[in-house]
Motif scaffolding. Structure first.
Motif, mmCIF file in Angstrom:
data_model
loop_
_atom_site.group_PDB
_atom_site.id
_atom_site.type_symbol
_atom_site.label_atom_id
_atom_site.label_comp_id
_atom_site.label_asym_id
_atom_site.label_seq_id
_atom_site.Cartn_x
_atom_site.Cartn_y
_atom_site.Cartn_z
ATOM 1 N N MET A 45 0.824 -1.200 0.000
ATOM 2 C CA MET A 45 0.000 0.000 0.000
ATOM 3 C C MET A 45 0.861 1.254 0.000
ATOM 4 O O MET A 45 0.600 2.242 -0.664
ATOM 5 C CB MET A 45 -0.922 -0.033 1.230
ATOM 6 N N ARG A 46 1.968 1.219 0.801
ATOM 7 C CA ARG A 46 2.857 2.362 0.911
ATOM 8 C C ARG A 46 3.543 2.670 -0.417
ATOM 9 O O ARG A 46 3.967 3.780 -0.654
ATOM 10 C CB ARG A 46 3.934 2.079 1.973
ATOM 11 N N VAL A 47 3.692 1.661 -1.271
ATOM 12 C CA VAL A 47 4.360 1.841 -2.567
ATOM 13 C C VAL A 47 3.370 2.288 -3.636
ATOM 14 O O VAL A 47 3.673 3.114 -4.493
ATOM 15 C CB VAL A 47 5.052 0.521 -2.987
ATOM 16 N N VAL A 48 2.139 1.765 -3.541
ATOM 17 C CA VAL A 48 1.151 2.012 -4.594
ATOM 18 C C VAL A 48 0.698 3.476 -4.612
ATOM 19 O O VAL A 48 0.631 4.115 -5.649
ATOM 20 C CB VAL A 48 -0.054 1.059 -4.417
ATOM 21 N N GLU A 49 0.415 4.044 -3.433
ATOM 22 C CA GLU A 49 -0.113 5.419 -3.361
ATOM 23 C C GLU A 49 0.811 6.453 -3.985
ATOM 24 O O GLU A 49 0.382 7.272 -4.813
ATOM 25 C CB GLU A 49 -0.413 5.779 -1.903
ATOM 26 N N PRO A 50 2.110 6.438 -3.652
ATOM 27 C CA PRO A 50 3.006 7.416 -4.315
ATOM 28 C C PRO A 50 3.062 7.229 -5.815
ATOM 29 O O PRO A 50 3.171 8.199 -6.571
ATOM 30 C CB PRO A 50 4.370 7.122 -3.690
ATOM 31 N N LEU A 51 2.955 5.949 -6.272
ATOM 32 C CA LEU A 51 2.992 5.698 -7.715
ATOM 33 C C LEU A 51 1.764 6.283 -8.403
ATOM 34 O O LEU A 51 1.843 6.854 -9.501
ATOM 35 C CB LEU A 51 3.086 4.193 -7.986
ATOM 36 N N ILE A 52 0.614 6.185 -7.728
ATOM 37 C CA ILE A 52 -0.615 6.766 -8.299
ATOM 38 C C ILE A 52 -0.472 8.284 -8.417
ATOM 39 O O ILE A 52 -0.788 8.896 -9.436
ATOM 40 C CB ILE A 52 -1.844 6.395 -7.431
ATOM 41 N N GLU A 53 0.042 8.891 -7.327
ATOM 42 C CA GLU A 53 0.202 10.360 -7.338
ATOM 43 C C GLU A 53 1.185 10.786 -8.419
ATOM 44 O O GLU A 53 0.992 11.788 -9.097
ATOM 45 C CB GLU A 53 0.679 10.854 -5.956
ATOM 46 N N LEU A 54 2.260 9.976 -8.571
ATOM 47 C CA LEU A 54 3.265 10.280 -9.610
ATOM 48 C C LEU A 54 2.637 10.194 -10.998
ATOM 49 O O LEU A 54 2.844 11.067 -11.858
ATOM 50 C CB LEU A 54 4.435 9.288 -9.493
ATOM 51 N N GLY A 55 1.815 9.150 -11.187
ATOM 52 C CA GLY A 55 1.147 8.977 -12.475
ATOM 53 C C GLY A 55 0.197 10.134 -12.775
ATOM 54 O O GLY A 55 0.144 10.641 -13.894
ATOM 55 N N ARG A 56 -0.513 10.618 -11.728
ATOM 56 C CA ARG A 56 -1.447 11.742 -11.929
ATOM 57 C C ARG A 56 -0.682 13.003 -12.315
ATOM 58 O O ARG A 56 -1.099 13.767 -13.182
ATOM 59 C CB ARG A 56 -2.246 11.973 -10.650
ATOM 60 N N GLY A 57 0.453 13.187 -11.649
ATOM 61 C CA GLY A 57 1.267 14.370 -11.954
ATOM 62 C C GLY A 57 1.796 14.326 -13.378
ATOM 63 O O GLY A 57 1.743 15.322 -14.113
ATOM 64 N N LEU A 58 2.271 13.160 -13.772
ATOM 65 C CA LEU A 58 2.801 13.020 -15.136
ATOM 66 C C LEU A 58 1.698 13.180 -16.182
ATOM 67 O O LEU A 58 1.919 13.752 -17.250
ATOM 68 C CB LEU A 58 3.480 11.649 -15.289
ATOM 69 N N TRP A 59 0.507 12.702 -15.821
ATOM 70 C CA TRP A 59 -0.631 12.840 -16.754
ATOM 71 C C TRP A 59 -0.980 14.319 -16.954
ATOM 72 O O TRP A 59 -1.244 14.770 -18.065
ATOM 73 C CB TRP A 59 -1.821 12.043 -16.219
ATOM 74 N N THR A 60 -0.945 15.080 -15.868
ATOM 75 C CA THR A 60 -1.235 16.523 -15.963
ATOM 76 C C THR A 60 -0.221 17.193 -16.880
ATOM 77 O O THR A 60 -0.571 18.008 -17.742
ATOM 78 C CB THR A 60 -1.187 17.165 -14.559
ATOM 79 N N THR A 61 1.067 16.819 -16.698
ATOM 80 C CA THR A 61 2.114 17.403 -17.552
ATOM 81 C C THR A 61 1.898 17.023 -19.010
ATOM 82 O O THR A 61 1.976 17.860 -19.913
ATOM 83 C CB THR A 61 3.494 16.903 -17.089
ATOM 84 N N LEU A 62 1.623 15.734 -19.230
ATOM 85 C CA LEU A 62 1.453 15.224 -20.587
ATOM 86 C C LEU A 62 0.273 15.892 -21.282
ATOM 87 O O LEU A 62 0.353 16.315 -22.440
ATOM 88 C CB LEU A 62 1.237 13.705 -20.520
#
Ligand code: SF4
Ligand code: SF4
Length: 172
Positions: free
Chosen positions: A1-18
């Protein structure tokens, strides 16, 4: 769980940039590209003329009296049929606006009985010293319209005796 949440946030951030990479840019390439101003924008003043080239300003100084910033200085002189600048008895021989004092409230425009002073669409105002901010009549007055004559004009005696033209009621 501790690994998945940061990855989701990272993906959202990258999606916003993209996503923003494919959006239309909002940057305006000023000064090459200028955005039109709004219809009721209040920019630098313009002194208007009639179609025949005569100046609308009659030197009454009502604009100066109405100005809350004491930014306008008007000095009037007498017209004659041989040397006529405006309709009526007098014209503004000196007309100055200190643009550093002006707060662009539009009171001068409202006070003018001949609709001579108008806040236009010019917003590119920069000065190297304070004296340059005082615009004289020569810098404020508009060009002579097509078909009109420059001032002073030689006119027939008895013509243009009325200082304030008959105007329709404003509708806005
Ligand atoms: S816009 Fe307002 S502050 Fe500026 S000159 Fe006119 S009356 Fe004065
Ligand atoms: S701009 Fe209008 S109010 Fe001001 S001096 Fe001229 S005629 Fe009078």
């Amino acid at each position: 769980m501790r690994v998945v949440e940061p990855l989701i946030e990272l993906g959202r951030g990258l999606w916003t940039t993209l996503r923003s990479m494919f959006e239309k840019p909002v940057t305006t390439q000023y000064p090459e590209q200028k955005r039109p101003v709004k219809a009721r924008f209040r920019g630098r003043h313009v002194l208007k003329r009639y179609d025949n080239g005569l100046e609308k300003c009659i030197g009454c100084a009502l604009c100066a009296a109405a100005c809350p910033a004491d930014a306008i200085f008007v000095e009037a002189s007498e017209n004659s049929a041989e040397v006529r600048y405006s309709p009526g008895d007098r014209y503004a021989s000196t007309y100055e606006i200190n643009l550093l004092r002006c707060i662009y409230c539009g009171f001068c425009e409202d006070a003018c009985p001949t609709e001579a002073i108008v806040l236009g669409d010019q917003y590119e105002l920069s000065f190297h010293d304070r004296r340059q901010a005082i615009y004289p009549k020569e810098m404020l007055i508009e060009s002579v319209p097509a078909g009109g004559q420059p001032t002073p004009q030689k006119t027939e005696p008895g013509m243009f005796t009325r200082s304030v033209p008959e105007m329709k009621d404003p509708f806005d």
